[in-house]
Design a protein around this motif. Structure first.
Motif, PDB file in Angstrom:
ATOM      1  N   LEU A   1      -3.075   9.276   7.853  1.00  0.00           N
ATOM      2  CA  LEU A   1      -2.450   8.947   6.578  1.00  0.00           C
ATOM      3  C   LEU A   1      -0.992   9.400   6.579  1.00  0.00           C
ATOM      4  N   PRO A   2      -0.152   8.742   5.806  1.00  0.00           N
ATOM      5  CA  PRO A   2       1.270   9.121   5.756  1.00  0.00           C
ATOM      6  C   PRO A   2       1.502  10.320   4.833  1.00  0.00           C
ATOM      7  N   THR A   3       0.943  11.468   5.224  1.00  0.00           N
ATOM      8  CA  THR A   3       1.117  12.692   4.463  1.00  0.00           C
ATOM      9  C   THR A   3       1.001  13.873   5.409  1.00  0.00           C
ATOM     10  N   SER A   4       1.686  14.950   5.098  1.00  0.00           N
ATOM     11  CA  SER A   4       1.619  16.160   5.920  1.00  0.00           C
ATOM     12  C   SER A   4       0.760  17.235   5.269  1.00  0.00           C
ATOM     13  N   VAL A   5       0.129  16.902   4.135  1.00  0.00           N
ATOM     14  CA  VAL A   5      -0.681  17.881   3.410  1.00  0.00           C
ATOM     15  C   VAL A   5      -2.114  17.384   3.341  1.00  0.00           C
ATOM     16  N   SER A   6      -2.961  18.114   2.647  1.00  0.00           N
ATOM     17  CA  SER A   6      -4.365  17.741   2.533  1.00  0.00           C
ATOM     18  C   SER A   6      -4.534  16.430   1.769  1.00  0.00           C
ATOM     19  N   SER A   7      -5.688  15.791   1.995  1.00  0.00           N
ATOM     20  CA  SER A   7      -5.954  14.515   1.341  1.00  0.00           C
ATOM     21  C   SER A   7      -7.449  14.356   1.105  1.00  0.00           C
TER      22      SER A   7
ATOM     23  N   ALA B   1      -0.805   4.214  -0.071  1.00  0.00           N
ATOM     24  CA  ALA B   1      -0.263   3.794   1.220  1.00  0.00           C
ATOM     25  C   ALA B   1      -0.545   2.312   1.419  1.00  0.00           C
ATOM     26  N   VAL B   2       0.231   1.675   2.297  1.00  0.00           N
ATOM     27  CA  VAL B   2       0.044   0.265   2.594  1.00  0.00           C
ATOM     28  C   VAL B   2       0.299   0.028   4.078  1.00  0.00           C
ATOM     29  N   GLY B   3      -0.452  -0.918   4.653  1.00  0.00           N
ATOM     30  CA  GLY B   3      -0.260  -1.274   6.057  1.00  0.00           C
ATOM     31  C   GLY B   3       0.561  -2.541   6.207  1.00  0.00           C
TER      32      GLY B   3
ATOM     33  N   LEU C   1      -0.115   2.900   8.509  1.00  0.00           N
ATOM     34  CA  LEU C   1      -0.021   3.036   7.061  1.00  0.00           C
ATOM     35  C   LEU C   1       1.271   3.747   6.679  1.00  0.00           C
ATOM     36  N   GLY C   2       1.957   3.207   5.697  1.00  0.00           N
ATOM     37  CA  GLY C   2       3.174   3.824   5.194  1.00  0.00           C
ATOM     38  C   GLY C   2       3.024   4.187   3.737  1.00  0.00           C
ATOM     39  N   LEU C   3       3.695   5.236   3.315  1.00  0.00           N
ATOM     40  CA  LEU C   3       3.577   5.696   1.943  1.00  0.00           C
ATOM     41  C   LEU C   3       4.364   4.792   1.000  1.00  0.00           C
TER      42      LEU C   3
END
Length: 495
Positions: free
Chosen positions: A345-351, A384-386, A396-398
């Motif tokens: 996923l496009p995130t550096s934190v928890s999800s 996010a969207v691909g 996937l991009g945010l």
């Protein structure tokens, strides 16, 4: 109650679809000419129509052993075992003659995890035997006489003893539970360990026990939460014979690791007719866990099921992430143990709380971002969207995230009228925010907001719209602690 020395109440503050209308007889409450078209989510005005709590120590469709017994003074192993550490043994006790105890649990090959109730001593225990050594990990006082019922439940490595002194099997009360001291002796999540243990029951001591019916099988639920409609890739709900398929987190007897994931059907002619039809477990890192809070999407183009889930199955306040797997197996029925991978996923934190739909040829995935889980949870919705034509997990991009909130989860992608929206649940503001597909907040739903953080699962049914969610009603929290919630709540907006 505390978890790791941290107050759960403050730490877990508030922790807690489809564009195809379904025409069903009896649900059209006004002539077609009188109905006003629903063009936006803000045309909907919800009221609660049903609220109830599914509760089963053994899931009705997933009984693995059922027998009438008799008089015993030894432990009996059944030759039947669960595929994952989520099972129960229910014993109908007709009486205990002389000094002795009723025993139930898992046993085999010199290893066992057992619960006992000794009426004459007024004591219940949880004991673990490994390498020829038996350790009583916990005891509690219990007062039973004559006929009663005993249950031993395993949820992950948590072991719970329950009794029903009414003898009906409808008034179960936990008397003791233990996880950490069980785990210190053996890990039931490891297939090589669990694979040697059968459901077991019987008696011990100088007396004997008279038993009636004994049942064993996969644990059901102490409540349900995190509902999500099973859907086709384009957002159409998965419906067969007038029954909506949905996934829900089956609350266990304790914290998040004790929960697991299941598939249910809900009769659209009568929402109280709810039935569990599949049980889903996941293999990762050498163990089998009950990851949950996710979604199932059927992709008609590739004829596969896409499963997305959150890694709550081994949560230890060190982060959460979204995992995934695809399969052609029919995950809408039966028992499944599926290997999973982390979803990029496009995130550096928890999800957590993934919600996936293909809109205009592009996969869009709503999820929760969480930069902290202690000393308090902080979390907000994101999207996010691909790329066009790419698969759901590729590149996937945010798109955006609402960082103005910090207690908001349960994102749902749903079309209302001609437009797609992201719906979520804000536990602080006690409202359901509505976003467009650029994650711009447009307003809020007109719907009652209960306890916990109820996810807003919207569904068109005939000319009506339904909102399926849950609340924070706990089960036996003084013994089990936080996590045994909630009630299922169904709302309706008249079309």
């Amino acid at each position: 109650m505390t978890e790791g020395g941290i107050d759960r109440r403050s730490l877990l503050r508030g922790m807690g679809a489809a564009g195809c209308a379904v025409a069903l007889p009896g649900l059209l409450t006004a002539p077609a000419a009188a109905a006003q078209p629903v063009r936006t989510p803000f045309d909907l005005h919800f009221e609660v129509t049903h609220k109830f709590r599914p509760f089963d120590l053994v899931a009705p469709r997933f009984t693995q052993y059922d027998s009438a017994i008799g008089t015993l003074d030894t432990l009996v192993t059944t030759g039947v075992r669960p595929k994952a550490p989520f099972g129960s043994v229910l014993v109908e006790v007709l009486g205990v003659d002389g000094p002795g105890a009723v025993v139930a649990g898992l046993a085999g090959g010199g290893t066992s995890v057992l619960g006992t109730v000794d009426p004459s001593a007024g004591r219940a225990t949880i004991e673990v035997t490994t390498n020829g050594t038996t350790t009583v990990v916990k005891t509690a006082e219990v007062r039973v006489a004559g006929a009663f019922r005993l249950a031993l439940v395993v949820n992950e490595n948590a072991v719970t003893v329950l009794v029903d002194t009414t003898g009906t099997g409808t008034a179960w009360q936990p008397v003791l539970t233990e996880r950490d001291r069980v785990r210190a002796l053996l890990d039931l999540r490891v297939p090589a360990v669990l694979g040697k243990l059968d459901y077991a029951y019987g008696g011990r001591g100088s007396g004997s026990v008279r038993l009636g019916r004994v049942r064993a099988g996969y644990f059901g639920q102490a409540g349900v939460r995190d509902p999500h409609v099973v859907q086709h890739a384009d957002g159409r709900p998965f419906i067969r014979d007038g029954k909506l398929y949905l996934t829900m987190t089956n609350a266990g007897l304790g914290f998040f690791q004790q929960a697991h994931w299941a598939v249910w059907t809900l009769d659209l002619a009568d929402p109280t007719r709810l039935e569990q039809v599949a049980v889903l477990f996941f293999a990762r890192d050498g163990v089998v866990v009950g990851d949950h809070a996710g979604q199932i999407v059927y992709d008609d183009r590739t004829r596969r099921f896409i499963l997305l889930m959150s890694s709550w199955g081994d949560f230890a306040f060190r982060g959460v992430h979204v995992r995934h797997v695809t399969t052609t197996a029919d995950v809408l029925s039966g028992v499944h143990v599926l290997p999973t991978e982390r979803l990029p996923l496009p995130t550096s934190v928890s999800s957590w709380d993934p919600s996936l739909t293909r809109v205009d040829g592009r996969w869009r995935l709503a999820f929760v971002e969480s930069e902290a889980q202690q000393p308090a949870f902080v979390f907000h919705p994101a999207l996010a969207v691909g790329p066009p034509g790419a698969d759901y997990a590729d590149s996937l991009g945010l798109v955006g995230a609402d960082t103005t909130v910090d207690q908001t989860e349960g994102p749902i992608i749903q079309r209302v009228g001609s437009r797609w929206y992201v719906f979520a649940s804000d536990g602080d503001a006690r409202e359901y925010p509505v976003y467009d597909l650029a994650m711009r907040k447009l307003g809020t739903l007109d719907a009652p907001y209960g306890t916990n953080i109820p996810h807003p699962v919207l569904l068109p049914v005939g000319r009506d719209w339904w909102l399926i969610t849950f609340d924070g009603t706990q089960y036996a929290e003084p013994v089990l602690g936080y996590g045994g919630h909630g009630d299922l709540v169904v709302m309706r907006s008249k079309g």
